[in-house]
Design a protein around this motif. Structure first.
Motif, PDB file in Angstrom:
ATOM      1  N   ILE A 187      -7.703   2.715 -11.989  1.00  0.00           N
ATOM      2  CA  ILE A 187      -9.122   2.589 -11.628  1.00  0.00           C
ATOM      3  C   ILE A 187      -9.381   1.423 -10.674  1.00  0.00           C
ATOM      4  N   PRO A 188      -8.776   0.225 -10.872  1.00  0.00           N
ATOM      5  CA  PRO A 188      -9.043  -0.863  -9.908  1.00  0.00           C
ATOM      6  C   PRO A 188      -8.657  -0.529  -8.477  1.00  0.00           C
ATOM      7  N   LEU A 189      -7.739   0.423  -8.274  1.00  0.00           N
ATOM      8  CA  LEU A 189      -7.337   0.782  -6.910  1.00  0.00           C
ATOM      9  C   LEU A 189      -8.429   1.536  -6.167  1.00  0.00           C
ATOM     10  N   LEU A 190      -9.481   1.964  -6.859  1.00  0.00           N
ATOM     11  CA  LEU A 190     -10.603   2.601  -6.168  1.00  0.00           C
ATOM     12  C   LEU A 190     -11.346   1.617  -5.271  1.00  0.00           C
ATOM     13  N   GLN A 191     -11.173   0.323  -5.508  1.00  0.00           N
ATOM     14  CA  GLN A 191     -11.799  -0.697  -4.661  1.00  0.00           C
ATOM     15  C   GLN A 191     -10.921  -0.927  -3.428  1.00  0.00           C
ATOM     16  N   THR A 192     -10.866   0.060  -2.583  1.00  0.00           N
ATOM     17  CA  THR A 192     -10.039   0.000  -1.386  1.00  0.00           C
ATOM     18  C   THR A 192     -10.870   0.379  -0.176  1.00  0.00           C
ATOM     19  N   ASP A 193     -10.449  -0.111   0.970  1.00  0.00           N
ATOM     20  CA  ASP A 193     -11.119   0.235   2.225  1.00  0.00           C
ATOM     21  C   ASP A 193     -10.400   1.354   2.967  1.00  0.00           C
ATOM     22  N   GLY A 194      -9.321   1.862   2.381  1.00  0.00           N
ATOM     23  CA  GLY A 194      -8.567   2.945   3.009  1.00  0.00           C
ATOM     24  C   GLY A 194      -8.918   4.289   2.403  1.00  0.00           C
ATOM     25  N   SER A 195      -9.337   5.209   3.231  1.00  0.00           N
ATOM     26  CA  SER A 195      -9.755   6.520   2.730  1.00  0.00           C
ATOM     27  C   SER A 195      -8.587   7.302   2.148  1.00  0.00           C
ATOM     28  N   HIS A 196      -7.404   7.178   2.771  1.00  0.00           N
ATOM     29  CA  HIS A 196      -6.252   7.942   2.296  1.00  0.00           C
ATOM     30  C   HIS A 196      -5.842   7.482   0.900  1.00  0.00           C
ATOM     31  N   VAL A 197      -5.768   6.173   0.708  1.00  0.00           N
ATOM     32  CA  VAL A 197      -5.403   5.642  -0.612  1.00  0.00           C
ATOM     33  C   VAL A 197      -6.453   6.037  -1.642  1.00  0.00           C
ATOM     34  N   PHE A 198      -7.714   5.965  -1.258  1.00  0.00           N
ATOM     35  CA  PHE A 198      -8.783   6.312  -2.196  1.00  0.00           C
ATOM     36  C   PHE A 198      -8.659   7.764  -2.656  1.00  0.00           C
ATOM     37  N   CYS A 199      -8.365   8.663  -1.745  1.00  0.00           N
ATOM     38  CA  CYS A 199      -8.236  10.079  -2.118  1.00  0.00           C
ATOM     39  C   CYS A 199      -7.072  10.292  -3.074  1.00  0.00           C
ATOM     40  N   ARG A 200      -5.934   9.611  -2.812  1.00  0.00           N
ATOM     41  CA  ARG A 200      -4.778   9.766  -3.708  1.00  0.00           C
ATOM     42  C   ARG A 200      -5.092   9.218  -5.100  1.00  0.00           C
ATOM     43  N   VAL A 201      -5.794   8.089  -5.141  1.00  0.00           N
ATOM     44  CA  VAL A 201      -6.163   7.507  -6.434  1.00  0.00           C
ATOM     45  C   VAL A 201      -7.096   8.442  -7.195  1.00  0.00           C
ATOM     46  N   SER A 230       0.827  -1.204   0.000  1.00  0.00           N
ATOM     47  CA  SER A 230       0.000   0.000   0.000  1.00  0.00           C
ATOM     48  C   SER A 230       0.860   1.252   0.000  1.00  0.00           C
ATOM     49  N   TYR A 231       1.952   1.220   0.751  1.00  0.00           N
ATOM     50  CA  TYR A 231       2.824   2.400   0.788  1.00  0.00           C
ATOM     51  C   TYR A 231       3.501   2.614  -0.561  1.00  0.00           C
ATOM     52  N   LEU A 232       3.913   1.523  -1.212  1.00  0.00           N
ATOM     53  CA  LEU A 232       4.507   1.655  -2.543  1.00  0.00           C
ATOM     54  C   LEU A 232       3.477   2.166  -3.547  1.00  0.00           C
ATOM     55  N   HIS A 233       2.221   1.750  -3.363  1.00  0.00           N
ATOM     56  CA  HIS A 233       1.164   2.281  -4.222  1.00  0.00           C
ATOM     57  C   HIS A 233       1.083   3.801  -4.093  1.00  0.00           C
ATOM     58  N   LEU A 234       1.141   4.293  -2.860  1.00  0.00           N
ATOM     59  CA  LEU A 234       1.051   5.736  -2.645  1.00  0.00           C
ATOM     60  C   LEU A 234       2.223   6.464  -3.293  1.00  0.00           C
ATOM     61  N   GLN A 235       3.411   5.881  -3.185  1.00  0.00           N
ATOM     62  CA  GLN A 235       4.579   6.517  -3.789  1.00  0.00           C
ATOM     63  C   GLN A 235       4.455   6.553  -5.311  1.00  0.00           C
ATOM     64  N   ALA A 236       4.026   5.440  -5.891  1.00  0.00           N
ATOM     65  CA  ALA A 236       3.860   5.402  -7.352  1.00  0.00           C
ATOM     66  C   ALA A 236       2.764   6.363  -7.805  1.00  0.00           C
ATOM     67  N   LEU A 237       1.682   6.449  -7.032  1.00  0.00           N
ATOM     68  CA  LEU A 237       0.606   7.376  -7.379  1.00  0.00           C
ATOM     69  C   LEU A 237       1.092   8.821  -7.350  1.00  0.00           C
TER      70      LEU A 237
END
Length: 681
Positions: free
Chosen positions: A387-401, A241-248
């Motif tokens: 777009i598939p990353l929108l299926q997340t339960d984390g609000s922070h990740v969802f906002c970045r996506v 998840s943290y690597l996802h945020l960095q890549a985003l």
């Protein structure tokens, strides 16, 4: 030798595959592995060679035209070219190529317009003493038989790409040092060490992407592709998840940079001198940046200043290439740069060549140019991965996506126009297919957040609303409503229908829901009709509740709500509203100076109730009317001296109401209707 596979690859959508296939054919011809007669019967070869010029990127134009000229000198090949209408295509192409290539096209057209005297392989036979015998098969005879017995199949070759607003940026070459910076960061991104990947992402976002023009990462797409691949790692939890945020974050920075560069190139008032072709170690790839550096070179501070940004940038930052030094000191690379600059100024011009730095070697532009991504390819690939990353339960990740998606869809609108849905070129069909895939992915996201029954209901509701807003903006960007019915997948149609029925979404964002309804009307008429009926039923039930509540006596509004409440009786069947409506009509007719408009409208309301198709409603109406008559004309009023007690029955004394009661109420087949009214009158 089997050539059909190689010939088919000449028409491939990827430019690298097309170039390799063409070079393979040309090499085989050059080294006599195949000959011209071996390929003149391959009709698709001529089609693909002509379609070569319909792609957005057209390398090796001269080689293709030379090959067509060589083939056209063979009579069978010339006939094949005429069959696919090459003369029309080449005539139009001639106006869009360089002058030196027009001569090749003109020579090819001359060959096509020449009629051969004999079929290849037929030799004229001469007999001494006899007249020359004409050949048994001539050109005109063959042509006549061919047109009579089996008409040639016309293959269209004019499928030009029409859907791209912007394709690729002007090419920028790099020096050895800059190429080393990019390759080392690319290698670090592919590392199995998550800490190294994280640090590299931060370096890319904060330094490299600030230092290099954004189009560099499309022209050398390995870093962008690696960042997209990071989004597919793991399950989106923990380290992944943290690597996802960095890549985003890196991808969003790239999108912002691309929009800035796009505005820079599209500015109609933009004028500059000829720009250089090299992004050097200090990013001085344009004359503007070079002029700035030259003007600053007179001061010692400028000689040791950090690396400047791209054109238009004024900030100072570290270079990210491992050669940074303290801007205020004379040590390290800054000191060496100052010494080198001073030495260069003191060196005669004749010796300047011997002091050239080794990192000024340039790369091979044509070879590298075959690998670059168009702006449309990058944006669509980003949407598919993100777009598939929108299926997340984390609000922070969802906002970045969601932030990245909104930036990406702006680039999508700048690169693709609505003609993509009608474009029959290979590029257009590929983009159309991927955009439809994105619609399916968005439908899955909306379904996930709508149907999720976990504890975090608030998050899923917010995520559903955000995803719905992006879906509507995505459709508005690329798809006109009138073209929606033929291009939106079934899952997306269902998701839009559910979105239209979402009352809370409509109350929060009415304009967005109106847009969704406009798309639904074009997508599915049955679903739109169901939506319309549900909306009306909802309005009627809301009006019923509002009418039954006590509030200010705004008679026109109450009358309107009463009418809507009656329309909703088949849905809610709340009979107490009938009693309130009858009393309301009776009250409006009691005034000494009643409003004619209110009387007329209330009378229409009463007539609707008296003739209502539902029997319980009709019985309740007559029962309530009877109760009003008893209350106003009953014997209990004999001792009361109040004036106007009898005026309560005025609403029943109008000729239209009396006609309805006498003509239809008395003759009603339902016994309950007359049983509650007639015996007491």
């Amino acid at each position: 030798m089997e050539l059909s596979g190689i010939i088919k690859k000449i028409g491939h959508s990827l430019v690298e595959i097309r170039v390799r296939a063409l070079k393979s054919i040309m090499c085989k011809l050059e080294y006599s592995l195949i000959s011209i007669p071996d390929i003149v019967q391959e009709k698709m070869l001529f089609v693909y060679l002509l379609e070569w010029f319909n792609f957005p990127e057209v390398p090796m134009q001269e080689e293709v035209l030379d090959l067509l000229l060589t083939l056209s000198k063979h009579p069978s090949a010339a006939q094949m070219l005429r069959d696919v209408e090459a003369e029309d295509f080449l005539s139009q192409l001639s106006a869009n190529v360089e002058p030196r290539l027009r001569a090749v096209i003109d020579a090819t057209l001359d060959q096509l317009f020449q009629l051969p005297e004999l079929i290849p392989g037929c030799t004229p036979v001469f007999t001494q003493g006899l007249p020359n015998k004409p050949p048994t098969g001539g050109y005109f005879q063959k042509s006549m038989l061919k047109h009579v017995d089996q008409p040639p199949l016309k293959i269209p070759v004019h499928e030009a790409v029409k859907c791209l607003k912007f394709s690729v940026f002007p090419w920028l070459t790099l020096t050895n040092t800059d190429r080393h910076i990019l390759s080392s960061n690319e290698s670090s991104l592919r590392s199995s060490n998550p800490n190294l990947v994280r640090a590299t992402c931060e370096l890319l976002r904060d330094v490299i992407m600030q230092d290099f023009p954004a189009e560099i990462f499309l022209q050398r797409p390995n870093i962008a592709k690696t960042l997209l691949s990071l989004l597919r790692l793991g399950s989106g939890k923990g380290e992944a998840s943290y690597l996802h945020l960095q890549a985003l974050s890196c991808l969003r920075q790239l999108c912002v940079g691309l929009r800035q560069r796009l505005r820079f190139h599209r500015d109609p008032s933009f004028h500059s001198a000829k720009q250089g072709d090299t992004v050097s170690q200090n990013s001085s790839y344009s004359q503007e940046a070079q002029a700035t550096q030259h003007s600053q070179a007179s001061s010692p501070a400028a000689e040791c200043s950090p690396r400047p940004s791209v054109v238009g940038g004024t900030g100072q930052r570290v270079r990210g290439d491992g050669q940074d030094g303290d801007a205020g000191s004379n040590s390290g690379s800054s000191h060496r740069s100052a010494v080198a600059a001073q030495t260069a100024r003191q060196t005669p011009p004749a010796d300047a060549g011997r002091l050239a730095l080794p990192d000024q070697g340039l790369e091979d532009d044509p070879e590298m140019g075959l690998q670059q991504l168009t702006l449309a390819q990058f944006t669509v690939a980003t949407l598919e991965h993100v777009i598939p990353l929108l299926q997340t339960d984390g609000s922070h990740v969802f906002c970045r996506v969601l932030e990245l998606l909104f930036d990406t869809v702006l680039l999508l609108g700048d690169s693709i126009c609505e003609l993509v849905w009608d474009d029959r070129s290979l590029v257009g069909m590929e983009l159309k297919e991927k955009l439809q895939t994105c619609m399916d992915l968005l439908a899955d996201v909306l379904s996930y957040h709508q149907d999720n029954s976990s504890r975090s209901q608030v998050h899923h509701r917010v995520a559903y609303t955000g995803s719905a807003v992006f879906t509507i903006q995505f459709l508005q960007t690329i798809l006109p409503p009138e073209k929606a019915s033929a291009n939106v997948p079934e899952k997306a149609v269902t998701a839009i229908f559910h979105l239209c029925l979402d009352k809370s979404f409509g109350m929060a964002l009415p304009s967005m829901q109106e847009t969704a309804v406009a798309y639904l009307e074009q997508l599915n008429s049955d679903s739109h009709e169901l939506y319309r009926r549900v909306t009306c039923a909802t309005l009627w039930m809301e009006s019923t509740c509002s009418f039954l509540k006590e509030g200010e006596k705004n008679w026109p509004e109450l009358l309107e709500m009463a009418e809507q409440a009656i329309e909703g009786l088949p849905f809610h069947e709340h009979l107490p509203v009938v009693k309130e409506c009858v009393h309301f009509c009776a009250y409006l007719w009691k005034f000494d100076q009643p409003s004619p408009v209110l009387q007329t409208e209330s009378q229409k309301l009463l007539l609707k109730l008296l003739s209502h198709p539902l029997l319980p409603v009709k019985i309740e109406t007559y029962t309530c009317a009877l109760d009003v008559v008893k209350e106003c004309l009953g014997i209990q009023n004999m001792s009361r001296k109040e004036s106007g007690l009898c005026s309560g029955v005025n609403f029943l004394l109008h000729h239209k109401v009396l006609y309805e009661i006498s003509a239809f109420g008395l003759q009603d087949s339902a016994e309950k209707t007359t049983a509650h009214f007639l015996p007491d009158t």
